[in-house]
Scaffold this motif. Structure first.
Motif, PDB file in Angstrom:
ATOM      1  N   LYS A 290      23.171  26.857 -10.644  1.00  0.00           N
ATOM      2  CA  LYS A 290      23.929  27.741 -11.513  1.00  0.00           C
ATOM      3  C   LYS A 290      25.052  28.434 -10.741  1.00  0.00           C
ATOM      4  O   LYS A 290      26.201  28.480 -11.171  1.00  0.00           O
ATOM      5  CB  LYS A 290      22.994  28.781 -12.141  1.00  0.00           C
ATOM      6  CG  LYS A 290      23.722  29.740 -13.077  1.00  0.00           C
ATOM      7  CD  LYS A 290      22.748  30.721 -13.699  1.00  0.00           C
ATOM      8  CE  LYS A 290      23.489  31.694 -14.630  1.00  0.00           C
ATOM      9  NZ  LYS A 290      22.566  32.668 -15.230  1.00  0.00           N
ATOM     10  N   ASN A 291      24.695  28.977  -9.570  1.00  0.00           N
ATOM     11  CA  ASN A 291      25.715  29.642  -8.756  1.00  0.00           C
ATOM     12  C   ASN A 291      26.775  28.637  -8.286  1.00  0.00           C
ATOM     13  O   ASN A 291      27.961  28.953  -8.240  1.00  0.00           O
ATOM     14  CB  ASN A 291      25.079  30.324  -7.552  1.00  0.00           C
ATOM     15  CG  ASN A 291      24.261  31.541  -7.955  1.00  0.00           C
ATOM     16  OD1 ASN A 291      24.524  32.141  -8.998  1.00  0.00           O
ATOM     17  ND2 ASN A 291      23.270  31.885  -7.154  1.00  0.00           N
ATOM     18  N   THR A 292      26.318  27.422  -7.925  1.00  0.00           N
ATOM     19  CA  THR A 292      27.264  26.400  -7.482  1.00  0.00           C
ATOM     20  C   THR A 292      28.227  26.054  -8.607  1.00  0.00           C
ATOM     21  O   THR A 292      29.426  25.882  -8.392  1.00  0.00           O
ATOM     22  CB  THR A 292      26.508  25.134  -7.038  1.00  0.00           C
ATOM     23  OG1 THR A 292      25.580  25.467  -6.017  1.00  0.00           O
ATOM     24  CG2 THR A 292      27.478  24.084  -6.523  1.00  0.00           C
ATOM     25  N   LYS A 293      27.720  25.944  -9.812  1.00  0.00           N
ATOM     26  CA  LYS A 293      28.550  25.626 -10.965  1.00  0.00           C
ATOM     27  C   LYS A 293      29.599  26.700 -11.204  1.00  0.00           C
ATOM     28  O   LYS A 293      30.780  26.412 -11.444  1.00  0.00           O
ATOM     29  CB  LYS A 293      27.652  25.472 -12.211  1.00  0.00           C
ATOM     30  CG  LYS A 293      28.416  25.214 -13.503  1.00  0.00           C
ATOM     31  CD  LYS A 293      27.455  25.124 -14.659  1.00  0.00           C
ATOM     32  CE  LYS A 293      28.219  24.985 -15.969  1.00  0.00           C
ATOM     33  NZ  LYS A 293      27.294  24.978 -17.129  1.00  0.00           N
ATOM     34  N   GLU A 294      29.202  27.963 -11.113  1.00  0.00           N
ATOM     35  CA  GLU A 294      30.146  29.060 -11.312  1.00  0.00           C
ATOM     36  C   GLU A 294      31.217  29.072 -10.227  1.00  0.00           C
ATOM     37  O   GLU A 294      32.399  29.330 -10.503  1.00  0.00           O
ATOM     38  CB  GLU A 294      29.380  30.387 -11.314  1.00  0.00           C
ATOM     39  CG  GLU A 294      28.475  30.555 -12.535  1.00  0.00           C
ATOM     40  CD  GLU A 294      27.629  31.812 -12.442  1.00  0.00           C
ATOM     41  OE1 GLU A 294      27.684  32.469 -11.376  1.00  0.00           O
ATOM     42  OE2 GLU A 294      26.923  32.119 -13.423  1.00  0.00           O
ATOM     43  N   SER A 301      40.881  24.096 -10.702  1.00  0.00           N
ATOM     44  CA  SER A 301      41.437  23.997 -12.050  1.00  0.00           C
ATOM     45  C   SER A 301      41.332  22.578 -12.585  1.00  0.00           C
ATOM     46  O   SER A 301      41.336  22.373 -13.804  1.00  0.00           O
ATOM     47  CB  SER A 301      42.903  24.423 -12.034  1.00  0.00           C
ATOM     48  OG  SER A 301      43.658  23.591 -11.163  1.00  0.00           O
ATOM     49  N   LYS A 302      41.259  21.613 -11.690  1.00  0.00           N
ATOM     50  CA  LYS A 302      41.207  20.224 -12.123  1.00  0.00           C
ATOM     51  C   LYS A 302      40.602  19.370 -11.016  1.00  0.00           C
ATOM     52  O   LYS A 302      40.703  19.699  -9.834  1.00  0.00           O
ATOM     53  CB  LYS A 302      42.606  19.713 -12.461  1.00  0.00           C
ATOM     54  CG  LYS A 302      42.627  18.539 -13.425  1.00  0.00           C
ATOM     55  CD  LYS A 302      44.003  18.385 -14.053  1.00  0.00           C
ATOM     56  CE  LYS A 302      43.976  17.332 -15.158  1.00  0.00           C
ATOM     57  NZ  LYS A 302      45.268  17.214 -15.839  1.00  0.00           N
ATOM     58  N   ALA A 315      28.485   9.653 -12.919  1.00  0.00           N
ATOM     59  CA  ALA A 315      27.625  10.638 -12.266  1.00  0.00           C
ATOM     60  C   ALA A 315      28.344  11.972 -12.101  1.00  0.00           C
ATOM     61  O   ALA A 315      27.759  13.045 -12.298  1.00  0.00           O
ATOM     62  CB  ALA A 315      27.167  10.103 -10.917  1.00  0.00           C
ATOM     63  N   ILE A 316      29.611  11.927 -11.736  1.00  0.00           N
ATOM     64  CA  ILE A 316      30.387  13.159 -11.537  1.00  0.00           C
ATOM     65  C   ILE A 316      30.647  13.853 -12.866  1.00  0.00           C
ATOM     66  O   ILE A 316      30.536  15.086 -12.981  1.00  0.00           O
ATOM     67  CB  ILE A 316      31.708  12.839 -10.809  1.00  0.00           C
ATOM     68  CG1 ILE A 316      31.407  12.425  -9.363  1.00  0.00           C
ATOM     69  CG2 ILE A 316      32.666  14.022 -10.838  1.00  0.00           C
ATOM     70  CD1 ILE A 316      32.595  11.910  -8.609  1.00  0.00           C
ATOM     71  N   LYS A 317      30.996  13.094 -13.895  1.00  0.00           N
ATOM     72  CA  LYS A 317      31.267  13.692 -15.207  1.00  0.00           C
ATOM     73  C   LYS A 317      30.017  14.314 -15.822  1.00  0.00           C
ATOM     74  O   LYS A 317      30.118  15.239 -16.636  1.00  0.00           O
ATOM     75  CB  LYS A 317      31.841  12.630 -16.149  1.00  0.00           C
ATOM     76  CG  LYS A 317      33.273  12.234 -15.793  1.00  0.00           C
ATOM     77  CD  LYS A 317      33.845  11.252 -16.796  1.00  0.00           C
ATOM     78  CE  LYS A 317      35.308  10.935 -16.475  1.00  0.00           C
ATOM     79  NZ  LYS A 317      35.892   9.982 -17.449  1.00  0.00           N
ATOM     80  N   ASN A 318      28.846  13.801 -15.449  1.00  0.00           N
ATOM     81  CA  ASN A 318      27.593  14.355 -15.963  1.00  0.00           C
ATOM     82  C   ASN A 318      26.997  15.431 -15.060  1.00  0.00           C
ATOM     83  O   ASN A 318      25.959  16.003 -15.384  1.00  0.00           O
ATOM     84  CB  ASN A 318      26.568  13.234 -16.158  1.00  0.00           C
ATOM     85  CG  ASN A 318      26.982  12.256 -17.254  1.00  0.00           C
ATOM     86  OD1 ASN A 318      27.600  12.653 -18.245  1.00  0.00           O
ATOM     87  ND2 ASN A 318      26.659  10.978 -17.071  1.00  0.00           N
ATOM     88  N   TYR A 322      30.433  20.295 -12.717  1.00  0.00           N
ATOM     89  CA  TYR A 322      31.791  19.936 -13.111  1.00  0.00           C
ATOM     90  C   TYR A 322      31.985  19.904 -14.630  1.00  0.00           C
ATOM     91  O   TYR A 322      33.050  19.485 -15.089  1.00  0.00           O
ATOM     92  CB  TYR A 322      32.140  18.552 -12.552  1.00  0.00           C
ATOM     93  CG  TYR A 322      31.926  18.398 -11.071  1.00  0.00           C
ATOM     94  CD1 TYR A 322      32.338  19.373 -10.175  1.00  0.00           C
ATOM     95  CD2 TYR A 322      31.313  17.249 -10.553  1.00  0.00           C
ATOM     96  CE1 TYR A 322      32.138  19.228  -8.802  1.00  0.00           C
ATOM     97  CE2 TYR A 322      31.120  17.089  -9.186  1.00  0.00           C
ATOM     98  CZ  TYR A 322      31.533  18.092  -8.319  1.00  0.00           C
ATOM     99  OH  TYR A 322      31.346  17.940  -6.972  1.00  0.00           O
ATOM    100  N   LEU A 323      30.998  20.336 -15.409  1.00  0.00           N
ATOM    101  CA  LEU A 323      31.054  20.159 -16.861  1.00  0.00           C
ATOM    102  C   LEU A 323      32.250  20.849 -17.511  1.00  0.00           C
ATOM    103  O   LEU A 323      32.831  20.340 -18.463  1.00  0.00           O
ATOM    104  CB  LEU A 323      29.751  20.663 -17.502  1.00  0.00           C
ATOM    105  CG  LEU A 323      28.511  19.777 -17.282  1.00  0.00           C
ATOM    106  CD1 LEU A 323      27.294  20.390 -17.944  1.00  0.00           C
ATOM    107  CD2 LEU A 323      28.757  18.369 -17.796  1.00  0.00           C
TER     108      LEU A 323
END
Length: 406
Positions: A290-294, A301-302, A315-318, A322-323
């Motif tokens: 969760k912290n990594t995602k934030e 930005s991209k 794998a990266i898109k899922n 990176y969601l």
């Protein structure tokens, strides 16, 4: 494998992008050396370096013609015996001895032309020439000696030439000593080819038309140069072939190709998750997804995907991290103006550094660029020899980019 084939095959492997390599096709061949040759020959992008073949024959031809001007006097139709022995026998024999000692001492054939190869910019060509330098030197010298014999036979066949010793202060005893020394191996086989003491004295005073001088000089070339050179050529050929094979097999790109083709041990999803979590702990301390995602959403930005296969892209898109970040795969017609602020470029760790990637990064110079590497499954890779090559390549091209784990 000769030099031109070595350079072509090395360049083919250098241009190869590993993600385009079929594992099933080449893993049938068990021998690594034959496997690399098959991969290179299948690519067949680079032409043979034919220039080396022409240089190989061009150098001794020019050299023999130039030196013949020193011992042949066309105006008087005379041949200088002492000069011939010096430049056609003594100097080549000395160089041959030095190179032969070097070959046997170092057990290699890569030092004869090192002073020349330092100026060559192409690393593959430079390395190839180093490996075969002594072999080429022996071959050039043999051709030079044969041409010297041909020149002597040609000149004396169409015109009448005389032989003489030209000197101002050397004594007759010196000439006799020179002839006796070089005649030693000939005495045991063809004693009739050795000039008599009287002929030596006569030739030191007046030019002699006795043809024995012609056959004596030719026999000196055969016994002192051609026979030893042939032995040296065989030794140099053995060591040069061994050196070319090792260089082709153990260079950094060949090692990565063979490593890429090795069957990988599959693990369960649980094991993969444990490996991923342990890598996060090793690099960033104990943190949760969760912290990594934030952190990812606030920092980038991209995301730009470069040279990834379909499995890694999915794998990266899922990936939960990176969601909420816009992800785009690189293509030639993409609009780089849409990229702003911080951009993460994700690259397949097996892909080779190429100018297309440099041009892409230069078009993103208005952004802050970050780089990370993933394997075929989309899992991030922190340590790999190819990552070091990317770093060197980017530094050489003056591309300022940051790796997230640095």
């Amino acid at each position: 494998m000769n030099l031109s084939v070595y350079i072509r095959r090395r360049k083919n492997l250098s241009d190869l992008d590993l993600i385009d390599l079929s594992k099933s096709k080449y893993n049938k061949e068990k021998d690594d050396y034959k496997k690399l040759i098959k991969i290179s020959d299948d690519l067949n992008k680079n032409k043979n370096q034919e220039i080396f073949k022409y240089i190989y024959f061009f150098i001794p031809i020019i050299l023999s013609l130039i030196l013949s001007l020193g011992y042949v006097d066309k105006s008087t139709n005379q041949i200088n015996i002492l000069f011939f022995i010096l430049v056609i026998i003594i100097i080549p024999f000395g160089l041959m001895t030095i190179s032969l000692v070097g070959i046997l001492y170092k057990r290699s054939s890569n030092s004869c032309f090192s002073f020349i190869t330092e100026k060559i910019q192409d690393e593959i060509v430079k390395e190839g020439i180093k490996k075969v330098s002594c072999f080429y030197l022996q071959g050039i010298s043999i051709i030079f000696s044969v041409l010297s014999i041909v020149i002597l036979l040609f000149l004396t066949a169409i015109e009448s030439y005389k032989f003489y010793f030209a000197t101002t202060w050397l004594s007759n005893n010196f000439f006799t000593s020179i002839i006796d020394f070089f005649s030693y191996p000939i005495k045991m086989i063809f004693p009739g080819l050795i000039p008599s003491h009287e002929l030596i004295i006569e030739s030191s005073k007046n030019a002699s038309s006795n043809s024995i001088w012609l056959w004596f000089l030719i026999s000196l070339l055969v016994f002192w140069i051609l026979i030893p050179r042939t032995i040296s050529l065989i030794l140099a050929f053995y060591f040069s072939q061994k050196a070319l094979k090792n260089s082709f097999l153990y260079n950094s790109k060949s090692k990565r190709i063979l490593e890429y083709l090795k069957p990988k041990i599959t693990t369960t999803d649980y094991e993969k998750e444990e490996i991923y979590n342990s890598s996060l702990k090793r690099k960033n301390g104990s943190i949760d997804i969760k912290n990594t995602k934030e952190q990812m959403e606030s920092k980038y930005s991209k995301i730009l995907l470069y040279s990834l296969n379909e499995n890694a892209i999915n794998a990266i898109k899922n990936d939960e991290r990176y969601l909420n970040i816009d992800i785009e795969s690189y293509h030639r017609n993409m609009n780089f103006k849409d990229f702003t602020s911080n951009v993460l470029i994700i690259i397949n760790v097996q892909s080779s550094p190429k100018m297309i990637a440099i041009n892409m990064m230069r078009k993103l110079s208005h952004c802050s660029l970050y780089l990370c590497f993933v394997d075929d499954n989309g899992s991030e890779v922190f340590e790999d020899s190819n990552i070091l090559e990317w770093k060197r390549f980017l530094k050489e091209k003056e591309i300022n980019i940051e790796l997230p784990n640095e």
